[in-house]
Design a protein around this motif. Structure first.
Motif, mmCIF file in Angstrom:
data_model
loop_
_atom_site.group_PDB
_atom_site.id
_atom_site.type_symbol
_atom_site.label_atom_id
_atom_site.label_comp_id
_atom_site.label_asym_id
_atom_site.label_seq_id
_atom_site.Cartn_x
_atom_site.Cartn_y
_atom_site.Cartn_z
ATOM 1 N N THR A 1 -5.544 4.468 -6.170
ATOM 2 C CA THR A 1 -4.317 4.992 -5.848
ATOM 3 C C THR A 1 -4.047 4.557 -4.216
ATOM 4 O O THR A 1 -3.552 4.342 -3.820
ATOM 5 C CB THR A 1 -3.743 6.311 -6.005
ATOM 6 N N PRO A 2 -5.411 5.034 -3.386
ATOM 7 C CA PRO A 2 -5.182 5.507 -1.432
ATOM 8 C C PRO A 2 -4.944 3.918 -1.160
ATOM 9 O O PRO A 2 -3.584 3.843 -0.987
ATOM 10 C CB PRO A 2 -5.862 6.426 -0.883
ATOM 11 N N ARG A 3 -5.454 2.710 -1.541
ATOM 12 C CA ARG A 3 -5.589 1.636 -1.597
ATOM 13 C C ARG A 3 -4.068 1.118 -1.831
ATOM 14 O O ARG A 3 -3.750 0.362 -1.183
ATOM 15 C CB ARG A 3 -6.782 0.292 -1.817
ATOM 16 N N THR B 1 3.166 -0.386 0.463
ATOM 17 C CA THR B 1 4.094 0.436 2.078
ATOM 18 C C THR B 1 3.706 -0.056 3.289
ATOM 19 O O THR B 1 4.171 0.264 3.996
ATOM 20 C CB THR B 1 3.910 1.789 1.963
ATOM 21 N N GLY B 2 3.596 -1.537 2.715
ATOM 22 C CA GLY B 2 3.987 -2.916 4.564
ATOM 23 C C GLY B 2 2.557 -2.384 5.435
ATOM 24 O O GLY B 2 3.530 -3.507 6.193
ATOM 25 N N HIS B 3 1.923 -2.564 5.190
ATOM 26 C CA HIS B 3 0.567 -2.115 5.895
ATOM 27 C C HIS B 3 -0.219 -3.234 5.421
ATOM 28 O O HIS B 3 -1.440 -2.828 6.394
ATOM 29 C CB HIS B 3 -0.454 -0.335 6.021
ATOM 30 N N SER B 4 -0.065 -4.294 4.695
ATOM 31 C CA SER B 4 -1.671 -4.994 4.579
ATOM 32 C C SER B 4 -0.795 -6.226 5.352
ATOM 33 O O SER B 4 0.382 -6.472 6.021
ATOM 34 C CB SER B 4 -1.793 -5.634 3.283
ATOM 35 N N GLN B 5 -1.816 -6.996 5.104
ATOM 36 C CA GLN B 5 -1.749 -8.496 6.158
ATOM 37 C C GLN B 5 -1.107 -9.292 5.251
ATOM 38 O O GLN B 5 -0.083 -10.051 6.125
ATOM 39 C CB GLN B 5 -2.974 -8.948 6.450
ATOM 40 N N GLY B 6 -0.455 -9.321 4.347
ATOM 41 C CA GLY B 6 0.200 -10.444 3.377
ATOM 42 C C GLY B 6 1.819 -9.621 3.487
ATOM 43 O O GLY B 6 1.656 -8.462 2.956
ATOM 44 N N GLN B 7 2.467 -10.187 2.867
ATOM 45 C CA GLN B 7 3.639 -9.739 1.980
ATOM 46 C C GLN B 7 3.651 -9.231 0.705
ATOM 47 O O GLN B 7 3.552 -9.818 -0.490
ATOM 48 C CB GLN B 7 4.964 -10.609 2.401
#
Length: 226
Positions: free
Chosen positions: A52-54, A60-66
């Motif tokens: 869940t945390p990951r 919520t937009g904090h990863s490198q990809g869209q």
């Protein structure tokens, strides 16, 4: 005498605010037309392949990809449904290569639900799939039914990610077809090679399980947990 910079700012600020307000046209929303429909045609179900945390971090937009999703369903003891992207807007969950029948790029015409689940791992005894807790499925069912009802989504348009992008996706996975049904043996459903839904029943159950590619009308009439 020259006006101090601070006094000039105080003097100009109301003028700027009035100008900004004047530039926004007033729209009368009292009229409508029956000749319209929801942009939503499909409901697509996914698993997250992480915790869940990951999952929250990614969607919520904090990863490198869209990557984004309309709803995220956790795997907590009491599962939580997070609404992340509004249903009126497109979320980036299906992929640019997604398609079903004659429709392509299903991000534009679908709502997506991500279910927190570890997915699968390959071991010496073959592939092992992570199970879906019964409470998680029973939390998912009312959400699916509500979305289908509000957007008039046909049962055959409730799809798994593997249905719309089979060349690269396996979710929501093999065990999703055999998710617990009130703690009893359940319905196993899937697809033939020609894309027609297939069903078989093992034991007795009060309701069939959720099927990514086909939710029958009889299933929709049954409340969750019964």
């Amino acid at each position: 005498m020259k006006m101090p910079a601070f006094r000039r700012l105080v003097f100009l600020l109301p003028i700027c605010l009035l100008t900004a307000c004047a530039s926004i046209p007033r729209v009368d929303r009292s009229l409508s037309s029956p000749d319209q429909s929801s942009r939503v045609k499909y409901l697509v179900l996914h698993y997250t392949v992480t915790d869940t945390p990951r999952s929250i971090h990614i969607f919520t937009g904090h990863s490198q990809g869209q990557a984004s999703i309309h709803y995220l369903l956790t795997d907590a003891e009491q599962p939580v449904i997070h609404g992340i992207v509004d249903e009126s807007r497109a979320a980036y969950h299906a992929g640019s290569d997604s398609g079903w029948k004659n429709d392509r790029q299903l991000n534009l015409t679908s709502i997506g639900i991500e279910i927190v689940n570890a997915g699968w791992v390959d071991g010496p005894n073959g592939r092992t799939w992570a199970p879906f807790p019964e409470k998680q499925i029973d939390t998912l069912i009312p959400l699916v039914k509500d979305i289908m009802a509000r957007h008039h989504i046909a049962p055959e348009h409730v799809l798994g990610h593997s249905d719309i992008a089979p060349q690269r996706k396996q979710d929501p996975g093999a065990l999703f077809l055999e998710a617990p049904c009130g703690g009893r043996p359940g319905a196993v459903a899937g697809r033939s090679r020609r894309g027609k839904p297939t069903h078989s029943i093992r034991g007795r159950t009060a309701r069939p399980c959720l099927v990514p590619a086909q939710i029958g009308a009889a299933w929709l009439r049954r409340p969750a947990g019964r």
